[in-house]
Design a protein around this motif. Structure first.
Motif, PDB file in Angstrom:
ATOM      1  N   LEU A   4       0.853  -1.182   0.000  1.00 30.22           N
ATOM      2  CA  LEU A   4       0.000   0.000   0.000  1.00 30.22           C
ATOM      3  C   LEU A   4       0.889   1.232   0.000  1.00 30.22           C
ATOM      4  O   LEU A   4       1.732   1.395   0.876  1.00 30.22           O
ATOM      5  N   GLY A   5       0.734   2.097  -1.002  1.00 26.34           N
ATOM      6  CA  GLY A   5       1.512   3.319  -1.087  1.00 26.34           C
ATOM      7  C   GLY A   5       0.732   4.497  -0.533  1.00 26.34           C
ATOM      8  O   GLY A   5      -0.474   4.611  -0.746  1.00 26.34           O
ATOM      9  N   ILE A   6       1.451   5.388   0.179  1.00 28.83           N
ATOM     10  CA  ILE A   6       0.827   6.537   0.819  1.00 28.83           C
ATOM     11  C   ILE A   6       1.619   7.801   0.490  1.00 28.83           C
ATOM     12  O   ILE A   6       2.840   7.850   0.680  1.00 28.83           O
ATOM     13  N   ALA A  70       3.595  -4.599   3.191  1.00 21.34           N
ATOM     14  CA  ALA A  70       4.346  -3.383   3.481  1.00 21.34           C
ATOM     15  C   ALA A  70       3.483  -2.174   3.150  1.00 21.34           C
ATOM     16  O   ALA A  70       2.591  -2.238   2.302  1.00 21.34           O
ATOM     17  N   VAL A  71       3.757  -1.089   3.851  1.00 20.69           N
ATOM     18  CA  VAL A  71       3.122   0.200   3.576  1.00 20.69           C
ATOM     19  C   VAL A  71       4.247   1.170   3.245  1.00 20.69           C
ATOM     20  O   VAL A  71       5.156   1.380   4.056  1.00 20.69           O
ATOM     21  N   ALA A  72       4.202   1.761   2.061  1.00 22.43           N
ATOM     22  CA  ALA A  72       5.276   2.622   1.570  1.00 22.43           C
ATOM     23  C   ALA A  72       4.854   4.078   1.707  1.00 22.43           C
ATOM     24  O   ALA A  72       3.892   4.513   1.070  1.00 22.43           O
ATOM     25  N   GLN A 118       5.032  -2.281   9.640  1.00 22.49           N
ATOM     26  CA  GLN A 118       5.032  -2.549   8.212  1.00 22.49           C
ATOM     27  C   GLN A 118       5.328  -1.308   7.375  1.00 22.49           C
ATOM     28  O   GLN A 118       5.533  -1.394   6.163  1.00 22.49           O
ATOM     29  N   VAL A 119       5.333  -0.139   8.008  1.00 26.60           N
ATOM     30  CA  VAL A 119       5.526   1.114   7.281  1.00 26.60           C
ATOM     31  C   VAL A 119       7.004   1.306   6.962  1.00 26.60           C
ATOM     32  O   VAL A 119       7.866   1.185   7.838  1.00 26.60           O
ATOM     33  N   ARG A 120       7.285   1.584   5.699  1.00 22.43           N
ATOM     34  CA  ARG A 120       8.643   1.851   5.244  1.00 22.43           C
ATOM     35  C   ARG A 120       8.694   3.252   4.630  1.00 22.43           C
ATOM     36  O   ARG A 120       7.809   3.630   3.865  1.00 22.43           O
ATOM     37  N   PHE A 121       9.728   3.995   4.956  1.00 22.55           N
ATOM     38  CA  PHE A 121       9.911   5.330   4.389  1.00 22.55           C
ATOM     39  C   PHE A 121      10.669   5.220   3.069  1.00 22.55           C
ATOM     40  O   PHE A 121      11.768   4.673   3.030  1.00 22.55           O
ATOM     41  N   LEU A 325       9.025  -0.304  -3.388  1.00 26.83           N
ATOM     42  CA  LEU A 325       9.135  -1.406  -2.433  1.00 26.83           C
ATOM     43  C   LEU A 325       8.854  -2.744  -3.099  1.00 26.83           C
ATOM     44  O   LEU A 325       9.465  -3.753  -2.746  1.00 26.83           O
ATOM     45  N   SER A 326       7.927  -2.763  -4.049  1.00 28.27           N
ATOM     46  CA  SER A 326       7.663  -4.005  -4.769  1.00 28.27           C
ATOM     47  C   SER A 326       8.903  -4.454  -5.524  1.00 28.27           C
ATOM     48  O   SER A 326       9.246  -5.637  -5.550  1.00 28.27           O
TER      49      SER A 326
END
Length: 603
Positions: A4-6, A70-72, A118-121, A325-326
């Protein structure tokens, strides 16, 4: 892998979902909240998240907030430098960084069940780069320019085998995006919103200040650039939002526009050389929405092909972060990136296997937002108690209204991701009437100097236009051939150009059918296409919003899915076409979908 991208840190908050390298959904928060651009780009708003669009992306795929791998998040606070060293003028900028650090917890609160771990910067400009460079199947050079990221305003690099090599990143305070924003503000427009108005205004002026700007704004030998402080008031008096537009304002806009194009060309040439001669350039960042500059890069630059991400602004970083991230199999991207200013660094490990997610699906459509089934659309029409029909061909119905000089609200399929209406949420009109531009700008409630754009079937493009082809996302300007300028005056800008959308039958069959029908009736292969909204409001997204716009603006036909809603009183004024009966007799077949539904029948 589900990512999921944010995007939330500056403006145009958005969300995107990528599953096993395939883009499943992407949407901007403004389409849900109905706040233009989602929020203003001030530090105090950095905590606001795209809660509604993120929840919709997950729902579309049948996922709960805890399901993504993951959450990007498209900003890395670890890369932010000292605000004083970066010469940032906002004393509250530290709030933005603090809110970014707390984003995992904010996301967990907004989407209960989401795991903050799960959040990645993802660095802001890496997210921009990935949105473009990972959306095409072959190796490409990539150029990113915008207002600012963590501590930079630019990235030049190349993608090879899904890995990003960074050649150069320009540190703040030097920023071509902020230069254009400052000019936008000086000319009385809303910065970080109305830069496209400045681009349109530039065509009405002369670049009288170009000599001075060449001394203050220039590319450097190392692939970066310098932007010195400019005293705008010494060149043209500051204009208020409601103030009179003078020739000096247009001349200043023209001067900055031309200098921007020149510097971007220099940067493109440097990037091409640094890449070893890669033939394709991809572009992203808010500056890449400048379609005039894009066209010049394509025409005069060293690359054989130029591809611009349709959601090139900050909204596209949600998609880019998810793609990054993918591509990296979920590893934190910032572990592989050097601070801004270092000349060459590799994102990822060249030659290392990243599993199935290294094969990302190329970007094939901007129609990644919400859509409704025919049954859902009909239910909404019945709820609104409006008369409607289901013609044999909605494309023919719309073409007939357009041929009679009517205006059509065209609402079809899933909504577009990005700022351009591309035949899903569009206002359509006749290009041959010289008064169409005035009419359309009146309908939308916007400035009369604003141009309107044409859409054309791909196979007819070369008969009318010169320039970048194909152009399915309306991100370049094209020269209108002299023989056609008087035939399609509504879409021919004052400088003889048009921002064309090429329509391809394999990807947009319904729009292509409508264009073919219109040409058959009028001899013109072009239709006016502008966004389905009014000034200061986001494009309509839901059926209800489409009906609300239709009810408040002088539009002749709402073509919503396969259904047609006519405005009889306005329709009669657009002679010579006959007005349809208010309540045509129903078909003998009581189950026929062609029957109109009157207000009484719907209650």
């Amino acid at each position: 892998m589900r990512v999921l991208g944010i995007n939330a840190i500056f403006h145009d908050p958005s969300a995107a979902l990528v599953i096993d390298g395939r883009v499943v959904a992407a949407a901007e928060e403004e389409r849900f909240s109905r706040r233009k651009h989602g929020k203003r780009p001030v530090p105090f708003s950095a905590w606001e998240l795209p809660e509604l669009s993120a929840a919709w992306c997950l729902e579309t795929a049948g996922l709960a907030p805890g399901d993504p791998d993951a959450v990007a998040y498209s900003f890395d606070p670890a890369l932010c430098g000292d605000p004083e060293r970066l010469a940032q003028s906002d004393p509250w900028d530290h709030l933005r960084v603090d809110y970014a650090r707390r984003a995992p917890q904010f996301l967990a609160t907004a989407l209960p069940g989401l795991d903050p771990e799960q959040v990645r910067f993802v660095p802001h400009h890496v997210a921009h780069a990935a949105s473009a460079g990972l959306s095409v199947p072959e190796q490409n050079a990539v150029l990113v320019l915008d207002g600012r990221g963590e501590s930079a305003s630019h990235l030049a690099g190349a993608y090879r085998d899904g890995h990003l090599e960074i050649f150069k990143s320009q540190e703040l305070p030097h920023s071509l995006g902020l230069l254009y924003e400052d000019l936008t503000r000086h000319l009385g427009f809303l910065h970080s919103s109305d830069e496209y108005k400045v681009m349109a205004l530039a065509s009405y002026g002369q670049p009288k200040f170009l000599g001075l700007l060449r001394e203050l704004v220039y590319a450097n030998d190392d692939g970066g650039f310098t932007v010195e402080r400019i005293d705008w008031s010494a060149l043209a008096k500051a204009r208020s939002a409601e103030g009179e537009m003078a020739d000096a304002h247009a001349d200043l806009a023209s001067s900055v526009q031309v200098r921007l194009e020149e510097v971007l060309l220099d940067l493109a040439r440097w990037t091409h050389e640094a890449s070893g001669g890669i033939t394709m350039l991809t572009m992203a960042g808010g500056t890449a929405l400048n379609c005039v500059a894009n066209a010049r890069i394509a025409a005069e630059g060293p690359f054989e092909r130029v591809w611009v991400q349709p959601a090139a602004g900050d909204s596209g970083t949600a998609l880019g972060a998810a793609l990054a991230l993918s591509s990296e199999d979920g590893r934190p991207v910032h572990e592989h990136i050097a601070p801004a200013g270092e000349n060459s660094t590799s994102v990822g490990k060249p030659g290392a296997s990243t599993g199935k997610n290294s094969e990302l699906t190329p970007f094939t459509t901007a129609a990644l937002g919400r859509g409704w089934s025919d049954d859902e659309l009909e239910a909404e029409l019945k709820r609104a108690a409006v008369p409607y029909t289901r013609p044999e061909s909605i494309a023919h119905e719309a073409a007939t209204v357009l041929a009679a000089n009517g205006i059509v609200a065209w609402y079809q399929g899933r909504s577009e991701y990005g700022p351009r209406a591309l035949g899903h949420r569009s206002l359509l009109a006749h290009p041959g009437d010289p008064h169409t531009q005035t009419r359309m700008n009146d309908v939308k409630g916007r400035e009369q100097f604003r141009p309107i754009a044409p859409m054309v079937r791909a196979e007819r493009f070369h008969d009318l236009f010169e320039g970048v082809y194909p152009s399915p996302y309306m991100l370049f300007v094209h020269r209108v051939k002299p023989d056609w300028r008087d035939r399609i005056p509504a879409v021919t800008h004052v400088d003889g150009t048009a921002r064309v959308q090429t329509v391809h039958t394999d990807t947009e069959p319904l729009v292509a059918e409508m264009l073919a029908e219109f040409e058959q009736q009028t001899g013109l292969p072009v239709v006016v296409n502008t966004s389905l909204n009014t000034a200061g409001r986001p494009m309509v997204d839901t059926p209800r919003e489409a009906l609300e716009l239709f009810g408040s603006a002088p539009v002749d036909l709402l073509a919503i899915g396969p259904f047609a809603v006519h405005r009889a009183t306005v329709y009669k004024q657009a002679a010579p076409r006959p007005a349809p009966a208010e309540n045509p007799a129903p078909d003998d077949d009581p189950a026929s979908n062609d029957d109109p539904v009157s207000s009484e029948e719907s209650r």
